[in-house]
Design a protein around this motif. Sequence first.
Motif, PDB file in Angstrom:
ATOM      1  N   VAL A 188      44.769  38.021  45.773  1.00 52.86           N
ATOM      2  CA  VAL A 188      45.496  38.761  44.748  1.00 52.86           C
ATOM      3  C   VAL A 188      46.322  39.811  45.473  1.00 52.86           C
ATOM      4  O   VAL A 188      45.788  40.609  46.246  1.00 52.86           O
ATOM      5  N   ALA A 238      48.741  43.002  44.860  1.00 52.54           N
ATOM      6  CA  ALA A 238      48.947  43.909  43.741  1.00 52.54           C
ATOM      7  C   ALA A 238      49.698  45.169  44.148  1.00 52.54           C
ATOM      8  O   ALA A 238      49.612  45.626  45.283  1.00 52.54           O
ATOM      9  N   ILE A 265      48.038  35.164  43.922  1.00 57.77           N
ATOM     10  CA  ILE A 265      48.230  35.635  42.562  1.00 57.77           C
ATOM     11  C   ILE A 265      48.892  36.998  42.688  1.00 57.77           C
ATOM     12  O   ILE A 265      48.269  37.949  43.169  1.00 57.77           O
ATOM     13  N   THR A 301      50.268  40.219  40.904  1.00 49.67           N
ATOM     14  CA  THR A 301      50.039  40.845  39.608  1.00 49.67           C
ATOM     15  C   THR A 301      51.240  41.581  39.046  1.00 49.67           C
ATOM     16  O   THR A 301      51.237  41.940  37.874  1.00 49.67           O
ATOM     17  N   GLN A 346      50.152  48.191  38.190  1.00 51.47           N
ATOM     18  CA  GLN A 346      48.811  47.753  37.825  1.00 51.47           C
ATOM     19  C   GLN A 346      47.792  48.874  38.036  1.00 51.47           C
ATOM     20  O   GLN A 346      47.892  49.645  38.990  1.00 51.47           O
ATOM     21  N   GLN A 402      42.774  46.737  36.276  1.00 54.50           N
ATOM     22  CA  GLN A 402      43.469  45.462  36.073  1.00 54.50           C
ATOM     23  C   GLN A 402      43.402  44.595  37.327  1.00 54.50           C
ATOM     24  O   GLN A 402      43.203  43.381  37.242  1.00 54.50           O
ATOM     25  N   HIS A 462      39.830  43.261  37.800  1.00 57.33           N
ATOM     26  CA  HIS A 462      39.582  42.248  36.762  1.00 57.33           C
ATOM     27  C   HIS A 462      40.270  40.931  37.133  1.00 57.33           C
ATOM     28  O   HIS A 462      39.663  39.856  37.056  1.00 57.33           O
ATOM     29  N   THR A 463      41.525  41.015  37.557  1.00 53.03           N
ATOM     30  CA  THR A 463      42.264  39.811  37.948  1.00 53.03           C
ATOM     31  C   THR A 463      41.584  39.120  39.128  1.00 53.03           C
ATOM     32  O   THR A 463      41.422  37.898  39.126  1.00 53.03           O
ATOM     33  N   GLN A 488      38.438  37.384  37.848  1.00 56.17           N
ATOM     34  CA  GLN A 488      38.806  36.252  36.990  1.00 56.17           C
ATOM     35  C   GLN A 488      39.381  35.090  37.790  1.00 56.17           C
ATOM     36  O   GLN A 488      39.140  33.930  37.477  1.00 56.17           O
ATOM     37  N   GLU A 489      40.150  35.408  38.827  1.00 55.43           N
ATOM     38  CA  GLU A 489      40.807  34.381  39.638  1.00 55.43           C
ATOM     39  C   GLU A 489      39.933  33.896  40.793  1.00 55.43           C
ATOM     40  O   GLU A 489      40.380  33.080  41.593  1.00 55.43           O
TER      41      GLU A 489
END
Length: 137
Positions: A10, A12, A38, A40, A44, A48, A51-52, A55-56
């Motif tokens: 991720v 971000a 990913i 974001t 952010q 967030q 959480h991402t 979740q990912e």
Amino acid sequence: MGVSGPIRVVVAKPGLDGHDRGAKVIARALRDAGMEVIYTGLHQTPEQIVHTAIQEDADAIGLSILSGAHMTLFAKVIELLRERDAEDIKVFGGGIIPDGDIAPLKELGVAAIFTPGAPTGDVVAWVNANLREPAGA
């Protein structure tokens, strides 16, 4: 234990900083190296981002911070990962971070810091070296 399939990262941009060229360059370099990225987007919150990442099913979070709020934002992301029992997600980052803040960030749990001008290949090599399962494991 390392990742045996594609590494999931991720990328971000926490906080109010609106400059994301560096984050996009890193995201593309990681993607071009075969990782699942990913991104974001801008503005952010640490909540967030964490959480991402959960979740990912991310293996790492790469933060890009140019605003000067790096001590606060990295600390909050690390704290939230601990609270959510997700400390296996490595945190690395870059941006405008003074040399004197790098050691304290590492003490907080940030795995690596890349300052402006760091070659994208160095970031890719670090992610592979620190998240990839060793050959023959």
